[in-house]
Design a protein around this motif. Structure first.
Motif, PDB file in Angstrom:
ATOM      1  N   TYR A 231       0.826  -1.211   0.000  1.00 22.37           N
ATOM      2  CA  TYR A 231       0.000   0.000   0.000  1.00 22.37           C
ATOM      3  C   TYR A 231       0.858   1.259   0.000  1.00 22.37           C
ATOM      4  O   TYR A 231       0.537   2.246  -0.679  1.00 22.37           O
ATOM      5  N   VAL A 232       1.947   1.245   0.759  1.00 22.18           N
ATOM      6  CA  VAL A 232       2.848   2.404   0.781  1.00 22.18           C
ATOM      7  C   VAL A 232       3.447   2.624  -0.601  1.00 22.18           C
ATOM      8  O   VAL A 232       3.478   3.749  -1.122  1.00 22.18           O
ATOM      9  N   HIS A 233       3.907   1.546  -1.212  1.00 27.12           N
ATOM     10  CA  HIS A 233       4.521   1.616  -2.547  1.00 27.12           C
ATOM     11  C   HIS A 233       3.504   2.109  -3.571  1.00 27.12           C
ATOM     12  O   HIS A 233       3.806   2.985  -4.411  1.00 27.12           O
ATOM     13  N   LEU A 234       2.293   1.550  -3.513  1.00 24.92           N
ATOM     14  CA  LEU A 234       1.248   1.931  -4.465  1.00 24.92           C
ATOM     15  C   LEU A 234       0.843   3.391  -4.278  1.00 24.92           C
ATOM     16  O   LEU A 234       0.662   4.130  -5.255  1.00 24.92           O
ATOM     17  N   GLU A 235       0.703   3.827  -3.038  1.00 23.16           N
ATOM     18  CA  GLU A 235       0.321   5.220  -2.772  1.00 23.16           C
ATOM     19  C   GLU A 235       1.370   6.181  -3.328  1.00 23.16           C
ATOM     20  O   GLU A 235       1.033   7.198  -3.938  1.00 23.16           O
ATOM     21  N   ILE A 276       4.685  -3.082 -10.455  1.00 20.51           N
ATOM     22  CA  ILE A 276       4.070  -2.012 -11.251  1.00 20.51           C
ATOM     23  C   ILE A 276       4.393  -0.658 -10.633  1.00 20.51           C
ATOM     24  O   ILE A 276       4.788   0.290 -11.325  1.00 20.51           O
ATOM     25  N   ALA A 277       4.218  -0.569  -9.292  1.00 22.94           N
ATOM     26  CA  ALA A 277       4.489   0.693  -8.595  1.00 22.94           C
ATOM     27  C   ALA A 277       5.951   1.101  -8.745  1.00 22.94           C
ATOM     28  O   ALA A 277       6.272   2.283  -8.967  1.00 22.94           O
ATOM     29  N   LYS A 278       6.847   0.123  -8.666  1.00 20.14           N
ATOM     30  CA  LYS A 278       8.277   0.418  -8.788  1.00 20.14           C
ATOM     31  C   LYS A 278       8.615   1.001 -10.159  1.00 20.14           C
ATOM     32  O   LYS A 278       9.364   1.983 -10.272  1.00 20.14           O
ATOM     33  N   HIS A 279       8.037   0.424 -11.224  1.00 21.95           N
ATOM     34  CA  HIS A 279       8.329   0.917 -12.567  1.00 21.95           C
ATOM     35  C   HIS A 279       7.722   2.302 -12.806  1.00 21.95           C
ATOM     36  O   HIS A 279       8.314   3.127 -13.509  1.00 21.95           O
ATOM     37  N   SER A 288      10.614   5.230  -4.565  1.00 22.12           N
ATOM     38  CA  SER A 288      10.460   5.203  -3.114  1.00 22.12           C
ATOM     39  C   SER A 288       9.408   4.172  -2.748  1.00 22.12           C
ATOM     40  O   SER A 288       8.787   3.564  -3.599  1.00 22.12           O
ATOM     41  N   GLY A 289       9.173   3.972  -1.467  1.00 25.61           N
ATOM     42  CA  GLY A 289       8.160   3.031  -1.020  1.00 25.61           C
ATOM     43  C   GLY A 289       8.694   1.647  -0.764  1.00 25.61           C
ATOM     44  O   GLY A 289       7.935   0.717  -0.592  1.00 25.61           O
ATOM     45  N   LYS A 290      10.000   1.472  -0.777  1.00 25.58           N
ATOM     46  CA  LYS A 290      10.570   0.156  -0.542  1.00 25.58           C
ATOM     47  C   LYS A 290      10.329  -0.313   0.868  1.00 25.58           C
ATOM     48  O   LYS A 290      10.282  -1.495   1.102  1.00 25.58           O
TER      49      LYS A 290
END
Length: 290
Positions: A231-235, A276-279, A288-290
């Motif tokens: 959720y952190v990564h997606l946000e 997906i969020a990482k790309h 960020s969001g790791k």
């Protein structure tokens, strides 16, 4: 003044195998009390879960420091001293749910967001399937006065509501724990022998296995902490896309949590969403969001 429990307490009937060690869901289920206020309720909750064969009690930021040592808690535990002594105290619900693959939040009021509520008897059937296939689960109970916050509810996989008398629906915290512990005990024991969790068998289990992968196998569900990191990564990715305004987020993440909660996220699915969020963040120049 602490009143000692009645010496004429009702005891559960003993079955011939009552002294056999309990296994399966009885050892992989934790009962979580979020910010309990009254030591007596903590002791009574310890008693409630022990009478049903459980032993794992977790307290999130209790109002009374070292509440497990409080005389009122010890008195109300009424012999469940071992459960009380083994209480695990943590600062946040995230810590309490660490390592679990599924969690059930008990709430007395309707929520705009979060998973749809179910009656305890139906909800614990899902608990049985999760234990049989994946292992660690948690039942989460709120504070005596305010219950669970919306944030706490959204962190859980499922939601239950005890359909009490609408004219007088007030349940003591320990009473609510007792209701859920009883329903879960009966579900674990039903058609499965003492102390073992129900298998996800039959046509429904076979269909579920076919959908998830090889026949007769279950793909591991993501843990609570894995999902929270997702959720952190997606946000962060949605913010980078200007799809989510952090100054005015509205209810976007709450709605996404509800959507994902209905799906029962597997570990691989969480990895896909995070990929997906990482790309997205890489393309936007901020991973960020790791």
């Amino acid at each position: 003044m602490v009143q000692l429990p009645d010496s004429h307490s009702v005891h559960a009937a003993h079955s011939p195998d009552a002294h056999e060690p309990l296994r399966g869901g009885f050892t992989s289920t934790r009962f979580v009390l979020v910010e309990p206020s009254h030591p007596g309720n903590v002791g009574a909750a310890a008693r409630a879960i022990k009478t049903m064969g459980f032993s794992r009690l977790v307290l999130v930021a209790p109002r009374v420091p070292q509440v497990q040592l409080d005389p009122e808690a010890i008195a109300m535990a009424s012999g469940a001293d071992d459960v009380l002594a083994a209480v695990h105290v943590v600062p946040t619900l995230a810590d309490a749910l660490a390592g679990t693959q599924w969690s059930l939040a008990l709430t007395a009021r309707t929520r705009e967001y979060g998973p749809p509520p179910a009656a305890p008897r139906h909800a614990v059937q899902d608990a049985c399937r999760q234990v049989a296939a994946h292992g660690e689960i948690a039942l989460v109970f709120g504070n005596e006065r305010t219950g669970l916050s919306n944030e706490d509810v959204e962190r859980c996989s499922a939601l239950a509501h005890i359909p009490a008398n609408p004219a007088y629906s007030s349940l003591n915290l320990a009473q609510a724990v007792q209701v859920l512990a009883y329903e879960l005990r009966m579900a674990y024991l039903d058609d499965s022998g003492a102390g073992t969790a129900l298998p996800a068998a039959g046509a429904a289990g076979a269909a579920d296995a076919a959908l998830r992968g090889a026949p007769g196998t279950a793909t591991p569900l993501a843990t609570s902490d894995d999902i929270e990191r997702m959720y952190v990564h997606l946000e962060n990715a949605l913010i980078a896309l200007d799809f989510l305004d952090p100054a005015n987020p509205k209810k976007l993440m709450s709605r996404l949590r509800r959507l994902f909660a209905r799906s029962g996220l597997e570990r691989e699915e969480v990895n896909i969403v995070r990929g997906i969020a990482k790309h997205i963040l890489m393309l936007k120049g901020s991973d960020s969001g790791k």
